[in-house]
Design a protein around this motif. Sequence first.
Motif, PDB file in Angstrom:
ATOM      1  N   ALA A   1      53.700  33.610  46.757  1.00  0.00           N
ATOM      2  CA  ALA A   1      54.038  35.012  46.490  1.00  0.00           C
ATOM      3  C   ALA A   1      55.088  35.524  47.468  1.00  0.00           C
ATOM      4  O   ALA A   1      56.003  36.260  47.095  1.00  0.00           O
ATOM      5  CB  ALA A   1      52.787  35.877  46.548  1.00  0.00           C
ATOM      6  N   GLU A   2      54.980  35.113  48.736  1.00  0.00           N
ATOM      7  CA  GLU A   2      55.935  35.548  49.756  1.00  0.00           C
ATOM      8  C   GLU A   2      57.321  34.957  49.499  1.00  0.00           C
ATOM      9  O   GLU A   2      58.338  35.649  49.630  1.00  0.00           O
ATOM     10  CB  GLU A   2      55.431  35.154  51.142  1.00  0.00           C
ATOM     11  CG  GLU A   2      56.150  35.835  52.270  1.00  0.00           C
ATOM     12  CD  GLU A   2      55.524  35.538  53.628  1.00  0.00           C
ATOM     13  OE1 GLU A   2      56.138  35.941  54.626  1.00  0.00           O
ATOM     14  OE2 GLU A   2      54.450  34.918  53.695  1.00  0.00           O
TER      15      GLU A   2
ATOM     16  N   GLN B   1      66.983  28.878  54.922  1.00  0.00           N
ATOM     17  CA  GLN B   1      66.966  30.081  54.080  1.00  0.00           C
ATOM     18  C   GLN B   1      65.682  30.866  54.283  1.00  0.00           C
ATOM     19  O   GLN B   1      65.712  32.093  54.411  1.00  0.00           O
ATOM     20  CB  GLN B   1      67.122  29.714  52.613  1.00  0.00           C
ATOM     21  CG  GLN B   1      67.263  30.905  51.702  1.00  0.00           C
ATOM     22  CD  GLN B   1      68.474  31.743  52.025  1.00  0.00           C
ATOM     23  OE1 GLN B   1      69.592  31.246  52.062  1.00  0.00           O
ATOM     24  NE2 GLN B   1      68.269  33.014  52.276  1.00  0.00           N
ATOM     25  N   LEU B   2      64.556  30.185  54.332  1.00  0.00           N
ATOM     26  CA  LEU B   2      63.282  30.861  54.562  1.00  0.00           C
ATOM     27  C   LEU B   2      63.276  31.552  55.924  1.00  0.00           C
ATOM     28  O   LEU B   2      62.754  32.658  56.065  1.00  0.00           O
ATOM     29  CB  LEU B   2      62.124  29.877  54.457  1.00  0.00           C
ATOM     30  CG  LEU B   2      61.857  29.316  53.053  1.00  0.00           C
ATOM     31  CD1 LEU B   2      60.818  28.210  53.122  1.00  0.00           C
ATOM     32  CD2 LEU B   2      61.421  30.406  52.094  1.00  0.00           C
ATOM     33  N   SER B   3      63.879  30.928  56.911  1.00  0.00           N
ATOM     34  CA  SER B   3      63.964  31.523  58.239  1.00  0.00           C
ATOM     35  C   SER B   3      64.799  32.798  58.205  1.00  0.00           C
ATOM     36  O   SER B   3      64.425  33.812  58.808  1.00  0.00           O
ATOM     37  CB  SER B   3      64.571  30.519  59.213  1.00  0.00           C
ATOM     38  OG  SER B   3      64.749  31.107  60.480  1.00  0.00           O
ATOM     39  N   ARG B   4      65.923  32.777  57.491  1.00  0.00           N
ATOM     40  CA  ARG B   4      66.762  33.978  57.370  1.00  0.00           C
ATOM     41  C   ARG B   4      66.005  35.111  56.690  1.00  0.00           C
ATOM     42  O   ARG B   4      66.198  36.283  57.014  1.00  0.00           O
ATOM     43  CB  ARG B   4      68.040  33.667  56.587  1.00  0.00           C
ATOM     44  CG  ARG B   4      69.085  32.926  57.385  1.00  0.00           C
ATOM     45  CD  ARG B   4      70.402  32.856  56.636  1.00  0.00           C
ATOM     46  NE  ARG B   4      70.364  31.967  55.498  1.00  0.00           N
ATOM     47  CZ  ARG B   4      70.645  30.667  55.528  1.00  0.00           C
ATOM     48  NH1 ARG B   4      70.988  30.092  56.655  1.00  0.00           N
ATOM     49  NH2 ARG B   4      70.602  29.942  54.429  1.00  0.00           N
ATOM     50  N   TRP B   5      65.174  34.783  55.731  1.00  0.00           N
ATOM     51  CA  TRP B   5      64.390  35.779  55.012  1.00  0.00           C
ATOM     52  C   TRP B   5      63.162  36.223  55.789  1.00  0.00           C
ATOM     53  O   TRP B   5      62.487  37.167  55.395  1.00  0.00           O
ATOM     54  CB  TRP B   5      63.942  35.228  53.659  1.00  0.00           C
ATOM     55  CG  TRP B   5      65.027  35.078  52.646  1.00  0.00           C
ATOM     56  CD1 TRP B   5      66.249  35.684  52.638  1.00  0.00           C
ATOM     57  CD2 TRP B   5      64.974  34.298  51.463  1.00  0.00           C
ATOM     58  NE1 TRP B   5      66.958  35.312  51.536  1.00  0.00           N
ATOM     59  CE2 TRP B   5      66.198  34.456  50.786  1.00  0.00           C
ATOM     60  CE3 TRP B   5      64.018  33.462  50.907  1.00  0.00           C
ATOM     61  CZ2 TRP B   5      66.481  33.817  49.588  1.00  0.00           C
ATOM     62  CZ3 TRP B   5      64.305  32.826  49.715  1.00  0.00           C
ATOM     63  CH2 TRP B   5      65.525  33.007  49.056  1.00  0.00           C
ATOM     64  N   GLY B   6      62.827  35.525  56.858  1.00  0.00           N
ATOM     65  CA  GLY B   6      61.651  35.869  57.656  1.00  0.00           C
ATOM     66  C   GLY B   6      60.341  35.354  57.090  1.00  0.00           C
ATOM     67  O   GLY B   6      59.275  35.847  57.455  1.00  0.00           O
ATOM     68  N   VAL B   7      60.400  34.361  56.217  1.00  0.00           N
ATOM     69  CA  VAL B   7      59.192  33.772  55.625  1.00  0.00           C
ATOM     70  C   VAL B   7      58.671  32.686  56.568  1.00  0.00           C
ATOM     71  O   VAL B   7      59.395  31.752  56.894  1.00  0.00           O
ATOM     72  CB  VAL B   7      59.480  33.183  54.228  1.00  0.00           C
ATOM     73  CG1 VAL B   7      58.236  32.522  53.658  1.00  0.00           C
ATOM     74  CG2 VAL B   7      60.009  34.250  53.292  1.00  0.00           C
TER      75      VAL B   7
ATOM     76  N   ALA C   1      63.326  37.347  45.177  1.00  0.00           N
ATOM     77  CA  ALA C   1      63.639  38.468  44.283  1.00  0.00           C
ATOM     78  C   ALA C   1      64.362  39.597  45.014  1.00  0.00           C
ATOM     79  O   ALA C   1      65.119  40.347  44.396  1.00  0.00           O
ATOM     80  CB  ALA C   1      62.358  39.000  43.654  1.00  0.00           C
ATOM     81  N   ALA C   2      64.157  39.719  46.319  1.00  0.00           N
ATOM     82  CA  ALA C   2      64.735  40.817  47.091  1.00  0.00           C
ATOM     83  C   ALA C   2      66.127  40.517  47.630  1.00  0.00           C
ATOM     84  O   ALA C   2      66.737  41.381  48.252  1.00  0.00           O
ATOM     85  CB  ALA C   2      63.808  41.161  48.248  1.00  0.00           C
TER      86      ALA C   2
END
Length: 92
Positions: free
Chosen positions: A54-55, A30-36, A61-62
């Motif tokens: 925060a990231e 999931q973090l990879s999909r979000w680019g985190v 939230a987005a």
Amino acid sequence: MSHDETWTLSEVAAFLGYRGDKATGSARRQLSRWGVKARGRAAGRGGESYFDIAEVKAAYAARPGRGRRTDLKDQAPAKAAIDTNNPKETTS
């Protein structure tokens, strides 16, 4: 960046609501999909990656949200169906 500003992958998985044996894998995808991206890694062979709190919260939230059909964006509304059994009825 201090540990107070970061979460381990297990902490991120708990925040996202993932449970069970595959929770960290689900969180990582999931973090990879979000680019985190990971901000660091704990020492040792089994050390977990650290992510900026925060990231992670901003990406969470987005997200589009439940029930939002992003695949229908920029499409014209569907036209009303015409009743073929009653040709006198028309739709406007």
